[in-house]
Design an enzyme around this catalytic site. Structure first.
Site, PDB file in Angstrom:
ATOM      1  N   SER A   1      -7.201  -3.210   9.325  1.00 16.80           N
ATOM      2  CA  SER A   1      -5.808  -2.949   9.698  1.00 16.80           C
ATOM      3  C   SER A   1      -5.334  -1.604   9.143  1.00 16.80           C
ATOM      4  CB  SER A   1      -4.900  -4.052   9.160  1.00 16.80           C
ATOM      5  OG  SER A   1      -5.359  -5.318   9.575  1.00 16.80           O
ATOM      6  N   GLN A   2      -4.288  -1.099   9.770  1.00 18.32           N
ATOM      7  CA  GLN A   2      -3.630   0.126   9.306  1.00 18.32           C
ATOM      8  C   GLN A   2      -3.069  -0.103   7.891  1.00 18.32           C
ATOM      9  OE1 GLN A   2      -0.022   0.656  11.446  1.00 18.32           O
ATOM     10  NE2 GLN A   2       0.192   2.811  10.896  1.00 18.32           N
TER      11      GLN A   2
END
Ligand code: SAH
Length: 216
Positions: free
Chosen positions: A65-66
Site C-alpha cells: 500500500s501507499q
C-alpha cells in the site's frame, strides 16, 4: 538483505515529513514510518522507488500500500479509547503494514491467503527483529478468532461487503478500519459499542480486492 534494522533513516524521515504535510499527525506513526526500511518489502528492481508515496507491485498480482494510506489507517486505529494492545491485520502482503503496527501495538496477528507472500513477510519481520507478530496462511473473511478479541482490526484489501465474522472479534470500544466496495471503494472506520457497530466514512480509496473465501 542483511544490514536492515528498525532505526531512523534520513530517507525514512523525509517520507515521514511528507506524510505529516499530508495530514498525518500521530508521532508514534510518523516515527514508525521514519524507522522502517521500506526497500526491504519490495522487489529489488523497484527499490529506487521505495520512499516514494506510492503503492508498488509485490508479485502475485498484489501491491504494497501507499505509505500515506498505511499511516492514515494506523492513525485511525489509535484515535479510539481502547488501549493499543492487540491488533489483527487481514492481508499481510509484503508485511510492511505489519512492521509499522508491530512498533505501536504490543501484539500483531496477520492473515494472508497467498502462501508465498505470507512466507516472505514472515522472514522480513524476523530479519528486523520484530518478534511480536504472529502470522498465518488463511482466509481473512474468517479473521483469527482463537487469538481474539482484538483492540483493533485493519483490513488492507477491499471487501465487497463488511465481513460479518470480523465484528464479534472486536473488543467493546474496539475499532475496525476497512475499505469497502468494488469499483468505487470507501474507507470506513467502525467502532464497537456493545452489539452495535457505529460506522464512519473516512475517504475514497483504491485497494486490491479481498478475495472471497478459499486459499491458493
Ligand atoms: N498490508 C499489505 C497490503 C497488501 S495488499 C502491505 O503492507 O503490503 C492486500 C493483501 O490482501 C494481498 O496480499 C492479498 O493476497 C491479501 N488478501 C486478499 N484477499 C484475502 C483473503 N480473503 N484473506 C487473506 N488475505 C487476502
Amino acid at each position: 538483505m542483511s544490514g536492515f534494522k528498525i532505526q531512523l533513516t534520513r530517507r525514512g524521515e523525509t517520507l515521514a515529513a511528507l506524510l505529516k504535510k499530508e495530514g498525518i499527525s500521530h508521532s508514534g506513526v510518523l516515527k514508525a514510518i521514519a524507522s522502517t526500511p521500506r526497500e526491504m518489502f519490495i522487489p529489488e528492481t523497484l527499490q529506487h522507488q521505495a520512499y516514494l508515496n506510492t503503492a508498488l507491485p509485490i508479485g502475485q498480482g498484489q501491491t504494497i500500500s501507499q505509505p500515506y494510506i498505511v499511516a492514515k489507517m494506523t492513525e485511525l486505529l489509535l484515535n479510539g479509547e481502547h488501549p493499543h494492545r492487540k491488533v489483527l491485520e487481514i492481508g499481510t502482503g509484503s508485511g510492511y503494514q505489519s512492521a509499522i503496527l508491530a512498533q505501536i501495538f504490543d501484539q500483531v496477528f496477520s492473515v494472508e491467503r497467498i502462501k508465498l507472500l505470507q512466507f516472505q513477510a514472515k522472514r522480513r519481520l524476523q530479519k528486523l527483529d520484530l518478534y511480536n507478530v504472529g502470522m498465518k496462511h488463511g482466509d481473512g473473511w474468517e479473521g483469527w478468532p482463537s487469538k481474539g478479541k482484538y483492540d483493533a482490526i485493519i483490513v488492507t484489501a477491499a471487501a465487497s461487503s463488511l465481513p460479518q465474522k470480523l465484528l464479534p472479534q472486536l473488543e467493546d470500544a474496539g475499532q475496525l478500519v476497512i475499505p469497502v466496495g468494488t469499483d468505487a471503494q470507501t474507507l470506513l472506520l467502525i467502532t464497537r459499542r456493545g452489539n452495535h457497530f457505529e460506522q464512519k466514512y473516512i475517504e475514497d480509496v483504491r485497494f486490491v480486492p479481498l478475495v472471497p473465501g478459499d486459499l491458493s
